[in-house]
Enzyme design. Structure first.
Site, short mmCIF file in Angstrom:
data_model
loop_
_atom_site.label_atom_id
_atom_site.label_comp_id
_atom_site.label_asym_id
_atom_site.label_seq_id
_atom_site.Cartn_x
_atom_site.Cartn_y
_atom_site.Cartn_z
N ASN A 6 -23.85 -16.95 -10.89
CA ASN A 6 -24.70 -16.10 -10.05
C ASN A 6 -26.08 -16.74 -9.99
OD1 ASN A 6 -26.23 -14.14 -8.83
ND2 ASN A 6 -26.15 -12.68 -10.53
N LYS A 8 -28.51 -15.90 -8.15
CA LYS A 8 -29.58 -14.95 -7.78
C LYS A 8 -30.44 -15.55 -6.65
CE LYS A 8 -29.49 -13.55 -12.56
NZ LYS A 8 -29.86 -12.46 -13.40
N HIS A 94 -24.32 -5.23 -8.92
CA HIS A 94 -25.11 -5.93 -9.95
C HIS A 94 -26.27 -5.04 -10.39
CE1 HIS A 94 -27.62 -8.84 -11.98
NE2 HIS A 94 -26.56 -9.61 -12.07
N GLU A 96 -29.24 -5.58 -11.12
CA GLU A 96 -30.54 -5.79 -10.46
C GLU A 96 -30.60 -5.01 -9.15
OE1 GLU A 96 -30.55 -10.08 -10.57
OE2 GLU A 96 -30.92 -10.03 -12.73
N GLU A 163 -21.43 -6.14 -17.57
CA GLU A 163 -22.73 -6.76 -17.83
C GLU A 163 -23.70 -5.70 -18.36
OE1 GLU A 163 -23.30 -10.54 -15.31
OE2 GLU A 163 -24.00 -8.86 -14.13
N GLY A 169 -30.40 -11.74 -18.92
CA GLY A 169 -31.64 -12.51 -18.96
C GLY A 169 -32.49 -12.29 -20.19
N SER A 202 -26.62 -13.17 -20.59
CA SER A 202 -27.12 -14.18 -21.53
C SER A 202 -26.04 -15.10 -22.09
CB SER A 202 -27.89 -13.51 -22.67
OG SER A 202 -29.06 -12.90 -22.16
C1 PEP Z 1 -26.36 -12.01 -14.21
O1 PEP Z 1 -27.42 -11.84 -13.62
O2 PEP Z 1 -25.29 -11.67 -13.68
C2 PEP Z 1 -26.40 -12.62 -15.54
C3 PEP Z 1 -25.33 -12.57 -16.26
O3 PEP Z 1 -27.59 -13.21 -15.89
P1 PEP Z 1 -27.91 -14.05 -17.23
O4 PEP Z 1 -26.70 -14.93 -17.51
O5 PEP Z 1 -29.10 -14.87 -16.88
O6 PEP Z 1 -28.14 -13.07 -18.31
#
Ligand code: PEP
Length: 241
Positions: A6, A8, A94, A96, A163, A169, A202
């Site tokens: 992803n 982003k 997601h 976000e 997630e 993040g 992460s």
């Molecule tokens: C994500 O935004 O789907 C994600 C898993 O981000 P990160 O790996 O940076 O935590």
């Protein structure tokens, strides 16, 4: 095993050159052990699909408008348009976007439109830190599944990405024993139609060592670390070594 990148709101046309390393690496997978999917910003879906044409790497999008039809929705694209430029997958729900105001009902409309357009939906669910602390994780996930996937018949065709919001993040990942329980809860909720369940939050070449032995996880959704081809490849290598 799925490895979904992803990106982003990162990346431009020059970024695509860095993918040659990943393309080369994907060719080493003679036994087809892993499936790589890149979800770049919409601006890169077409050029990326062209670049990946003769490879086994596929392309997806990160969100869509819920309307199946064209319309006066300035700044938006719908799932048909994304399919038209080469997307095969579609990330929805997601955190976000949930934090930016998307609710379960809206996400449900998007899931329906994605399926209708022939895209494979990657449906994201996860609890916030407050919900986790209040021991509400299962309750939240159950609600997101029930409402977000309302009236979806072929759930087995979806990909679920668990997630935890507090993990995205932040460098924090769930304890393996908690993750095992949560993935099992999600799979039970989806019953015999159970789709693939991925973990996201992460994931990097270090944290993946704690996750790789959890056999119920069908892959990973990777944000930050997926933007660097070396880091992305290192994660995959760690899984298979
Ligand atoms: C994500 O935004 O789907 C994600 C898993 O981000 P990160 O790996 O940076 O935590």
């Amino acid at each position: 095993m799925y490895f979904i990148a992803n990106w982003k709101m990162f990346g431009d046309l020059r970024t695509l050159n860095s993918l040659d390393k990943v393309i080369k690496f994907s060719k080493t997978d003679k036994k087809k052990k892993f499936k790589l999917i890149y979800c770049p910003p919409n601006t890169l879906i077409r050029p990326l699909s062209k670049r990946l044409k003769k490879t086994k790497i596929e392309v997806g999008a990160q969100n869509c408008h819920e309307s199946d039809n064209p319309g006066a929705y300035t700044g938006h694209v719908n799932s048909k348009m994304l399919k038209n430029v080469g997307a095969k997958y579609l990330i929805l729900g997601h955190s976000e976007n949930r934090q930016a105001g998307e609710n379960d009902k809206l996400i449900n409309l998007k899931v329906k439109s994605g399926i209708k357009a022939g895209l494979k939906v990657i449906f994201c669910i996860g609890e916030t830190l407050k919900e986790k602390k209040n021991k509400k994780t299962n309750q939240v996930l159950a609600r997101q599944i029930k409402r977000g996937l309302k009236s979806i018949k072929k759930k087995s065709k979806l990909i679920i990405a668990y997630e935890p919001v507090w993990s995205i993040g932040t460098g924090l990942i769930p304890k393996p024993e908690d993750l095992i329980k949560t993935v099992s809860f999600i799979k039970k909720k989806l019953g015999k139609t159970s789709p693939k369940v991925l973990y996201g939050g992460s994931v990097n070449s270090v944290s993946v060592s704690q996750l790789k032995d959890i056999s119920s996880i069908d892959g990973f959704l990777i944000g930050g670390a997926s933007q660097d081809p070396k880091k992305f490849i290192d994660i995959i290598k760690k899984i298979y070594n």
